[in-house]
Design a protein around this motif. Sequence first.
Motif, PDB file in Angstrom:
ATOM      1  N   VAL A 236       0.735  -1.137  -0.059  1.00 41.17           N
ATOM      2  CA  VAL A 236       0.028   0.203  -0.011  1.00 41.17           C
ATOM      3  C   VAL A 236       0.990   1.071   0.175  1.00 41.17           C
ATOM      4  CG1 VAL A 236      -1.822   1.200   1.215  1.00 41.17           C
ATOM      5  CG2 VAL A 236      -1.855  -1.253   1.174  1.00 41.17           C
ATOM      6  N   PRO A 237       0.624   2.312  -0.844  1.00 45.08           N
ATOM      7  CA  PRO A 237       1.384   3.476  -0.953  1.00 45.08           C
ATOM      8  C   PRO A 237       1.218   4.312  -0.026  1.00 45.08           C
ATOM      9  CG  PRO A 237      -0.366   3.643  -2.553  1.00 45.08           C
ATOM     10  CD  PRO A 237      -0.480   2.105  -1.869  1.00 45.08           C
ATOM     11  N   THR A 238       2.153   5.211   0.421  1.00 43.27           N
ATOM     12  CA  THR A 238       1.987   6.727   1.077  1.00 43.27           C
ATOM     13  C   THR A 238       1.247   7.496  -0.164  1.00 43.27           C
ATOM     14  OG1 THR A 238       3.906   7.462   0.515  1.00 43.27           O
ATOM     15  CG2 THR A 238       3.694   6.371   2.522  1.00 43.27           C
ATOM     16  N   ARG A 239       0.763   8.616   0.271  1.00 38.61           N
ATOM     17  CA  ARG A 239       0.315   9.632  -0.719  1.00 38.61           C
ATOM     18  C   ARG A 239       1.342  10.141  -1.689  1.00 38.61           C
ATOM     19  NH1 ARG A 239      -4.146  12.629  -1.837  1.00 38.61           N
ATOM     20  NH2 ARG A 239      -3.650  14.623  -2.882  1.00 38.61           N
ATOM     21  N   GLU A 240       2.591  10.246  -0.873  1.00 35.17           N
ATOM     22  CA  GLU A 240       3.842  10.684  -1.634  1.00 35.17           C
ATOM     23  C   GLU A 240       4.034   9.770  -2.931  1.00 35.17           C
ATOM     24  OE1 GLU A 240       7.410  10.985   0.503  1.00 35.17           O
ATOM     25  OE2 GLU A 240       8.506  12.131  -1.155  1.00 35.17           O
ATOM     26  N   ARG A 241       4.140   8.425  -2.546  1.00 39.00           N
ATOM     27  CA  ARG A 241       4.457   7.448  -3.571  1.00 39.00           C
ATOM     28  C   ARG A 241       3.148   7.106  -4.552  1.00 39.00           C
ATOM     29  NH1 ARG A 241       8.663   4.160  -2.684  1.00 39.00           N
ATOM     30  NH2 ARG A 241       7.653   2.417  -3.973  1.00 39.00           N
ATOM     31  N   ALA A 242       2.011   7.414  -4.173  1.00 38.36           N
ATOM     32  CA  ALA A 242       1.090   7.296  -5.187  1.00 38.36           C
ATOM     33  C   ALA A 242       1.001   8.314  -6.112  1.00 38.36           C
ATOM     34  CB  ALA A 242      -0.270   7.354  -4.286  1.00 38.36           C
TER      35      ALA A 242
END
Length: 278
Positions: A236-242
């Motif tokens: 599951v990604p963080t918002r930054e990675r997404a």
Amino acid sequence: MAEPDEARKFYAKLMAANARSADPRIEEVFASVPREAFLGPGPWTVFAGDGRFETPSADPSYLYQNVLVVLDADRGINNGEPLLHAMWIGKVEPKPGETVTHIGAGTGYYTALLAKLVEPGGSVAAFEIEGDLAAQAELNLAAYGNVEVVHGNAVTSALPPSDVIYVNAAVIAPPPAWLRALKPGGRMVFPWRPAERVGLAMLVMRVEGGFACLPFMGSWFIPCVGASVAGPEARVPTRERALRTRSIWLTEDKAPDRTATAVFGDVWFSSRPIRARR
């Protein structure tokens, strides 16, 4: 209040301006489709900011603003913000003769706009999982000869080959069948909700070599039944990675690598861009 036609024409100008599209038909369709015809009798309950308000009367002019209109408060189902949809429609650029699949059609207002944009020669398959909404959409769209309303779950149903897939329910990842249903050059827009605090609108383009994508704005929709819960093996990604995501892959075509920003079973997201040659 302004006369409904006058209010709708001004609303259409605002929607077209925010769509940021060169297609003049966007203004035309927002001006020609009466929103009140899809929302039941007024007064209506609308959302604005953090509040919920009832319109002072059943005057349709109240609907020609950027407000969500409640369809079913208990289920959290609304007719969404016109401004958001104008921007999304501007991104996917429906064209005459194209085939559109609309997932989460509700009572059909945005389906009607899409149907007009693919005339002449185009068609819309409108999926709605809630039986009462699907029945109402069928009535509301009876005059649109190029629309088929499907009461069913688009996650488990076969989608037609599509130039545009327009999704109005949040998913952790688009099911593989949705990606495969995109024709070469096809576009999909969907609300990506890979984590509780991550909600993004994602534009996908099927190009030579795969599926290019771009997260382009914040987006919060009700969950899509059957595609909104991550398994324990998910990455599951963080918002930054997404936000760094630039392509989507099927694991059967390519295994996740070090560029992976998120992995959900048969589908994974990558920071590696794909050059779009449509």
